[in-house]
Design an enzyme around this catalytic site. Structure first.
Site, short mmCIF file in Angstrom:
data_model
loop_
_atom_site.label_atom_id
_atom_site.label_comp_id
_atom_site.label_asym_id
_atom_site.label_seq_id
_atom_site.Cartn_x
_atom_site.Cartn_y
_atom_site.Cartn_z
NE ARG A 1 -3.77 -2.28 0.53
CZ ARG A 1 -4.04 -3.58 0.15
NH1 ARG A 1 -2.87 -3.85 -0.71
NH2 ARG A 1 -4.84 -4.40 0.46
CB SER B 1 -8.64 -1.03 4.80
OG SER B 1 -9.21 -2.21 4.26
CD GLU C 1 -5.30 0.89 2.46
OE1 GLU C 1 -4.94 0.16 3.34
OE2 GLU C 1 -6.16 0.77 1.66
#
Ligand code: FAD
Ligand code: NAP
Length: 337
Positions: free
Chosen positions: A163, A237, A333
């Site tokens: 990520r 998320s 995130e």
């Protein structure tokens, strides 16, 4: 190119949080993108790049210019078994994935139904069901926001990680991705070892899956399991799964045997953030219109009219409680504006 003043951003993000952009413009060509950046610069105003708004939390009204990327183009060339697919940054990610899978071009099928645009995919190196976009990434073009020049970035230039990419770190707000090129294949490598995918294929009685089987299994799993932003505002998320040393993971696992631990190739271990959050009692918690999804502890939600600041406050307390209980830091995130 004439920016519109005072635009409500709620329809432009999947969190659906009301916040006003001082100015807003959609760009469909490289020239208007350049013009928009210059427009902001000559006024000494900041600018913010928005794709599909599925990984952004807007904490309050946004000063300056929001540039909505709608650069559309799609092309492909086949040489032997290698397919080179180039897509404009404003193309819808899932539509591009579908377009490739329908043609028998393998590589992106596990990444079906991820919301957002192609241009944002390298930004956090999107991943799902055991595959990251970096696996078939070839190169991208990005505009330098200071000079307006377009530079091609190879895979090595992008520093992709879990990520992560150079665009989320060193080059954040410094360049705008304008197109992305993937190298796909007419000879598929099937990646179906992720538990949910294996189970879905088994339920369907498929033992020799095609890429279309993997694609439609992923679509079915996601439709069933993941919260739909059209029903409840969210940005997927909210936190990354924390990556810790193998030693720390072993210690934690000894005291919490049910903690899911995924050893990584570099010797570190990935922990399931959702499990940590759930153990701290957050799953399903609702405070006004801000909350934690009832089935997905990693997903923070807007039940209707939450403000960005409420979601951030909730997220901060979740991070603190996970740290206090497990000594593990959760990193956001989602990009907060
Ligand atoms: P935006 O939210 O518009 O932008 C995200 C960030 O990228 C912002 O900081 C923005 O400034 C920047 N940005 C956007 N476009 C550009 C550009 N062209 N150039 C430079 N910077 C840019 N993510 C996963 O990795 N895997 C998943 O499985 C996944 N599932 C999701 C499921 C749901 C229900 C939701 C809501 C989100 C999910 N996400 C997932 C997160 C999100 O969909 C991805 O991160 C997606 O790539 C974001 O695309 P976007 O166009 O919406 O980006
Ligand atoms: P899940 O299958 O319930 O798994 C929970 C977590 O465990 C995931 O975060 C996943 O990590 C990890 N995991 C499971 N099996 C793994 C394995 N074999 N090896 C390494 N890690 C493993 O997850 P879910 O919530 O239903 O989501 C399914 C997939 O979609 C996941 O890949 C997830 O990342 C992705 N997704 C991402 C977002 C987002 O916003 N980023 C939102 C929804 C779904 P990984 O996350 O590293 O895969």
């Amino acid at each position: 190119m004439t920016p519109t003043p005072s635009v409500d951003l709620a329809p432009y993000t999947t969190f659906g949080i009301h916040a006003v952009a001082e100015y807003f413009v959609s760009v469909t060509t490289i020239d208007t993108l350049l013009e928009a950046i210059s427009w902001a610069r000559t006024r000494g105003a900041s600018f913010h790049i928005l794709g599909g708004g599925s990984n952004v939390l807007i904490s309050g009204d946004v000063q300056g210019l929001v540039i909505h990327i709608r650069l559309q183009e799609r092309s492909a060339s086949v040489e032997g078994d290698v397919v080179t697919v180039r897509s404009g940054a404003g193309e819808n990610w899932h539509q591009v994935v579908t377009w490739t899978v329908e043609r028998g071009w393998a590589g992106l099928e596990n990444l079906a139904l991820i919301p957002g645009t192609v241009g944002a995919a390298p930004m956090q190196n999107i991943g799902a069901y055991g595959v990251e976009q970096s696996a078939c990434f070839h190169e991208l073009d990005a505009m330098n926001a200071d000079t307006g020049e377009i530079k091609t970035f190879t895979k090595d230039d992008c520093n992709f990680g879990y990520r992560e990419s150079i665009f989320k770190r060193e080059l954040r707000d410094k360049c705008v991705i304008t197109s992305v090129t993937y190298r796909l294949s007419t000879v598929p490598t099937i990646r179906a070892s992720y538990k949910d995918v294996t189970e879905e294929l088994a339920v369907r009685g498929i033992t020799q899956p095609t890429i279309m089987d993997v694609y439609s299994s992923v679509v079915a799993i996601r439709t069933r399991k993941l919260p739909d932003p059209k029903v409840i505002g969210n940005a997927g998320s909210f936190f990354k799964n924390p990556v810790v040393s193998a030693q720390k993971a072993t210690t934690l696992h000894e005291s919490h045997p049910l903690l899911p631990v995924y050893p990584q190739a570099d010797g570190s271990s990935k922990l399931a953030a959702a499990w940590l959050i759930d153990q701290c009692g957050w799953k399903g918690v609702r405070e006004g219109d801000a909350g934690v999804h009832a089935n997905q502890a990693l997903v923070l939600v807007n039940h209707g009219s939450a403000e960005g600041a409420q979601i951030i406050d909730l997220a901060t307390r979740i991070q603190q409680s996970v740290f206090d209980r497990f000594g593990v830091e959760l990193e956001r995130e989602v990009n907060v504006w």
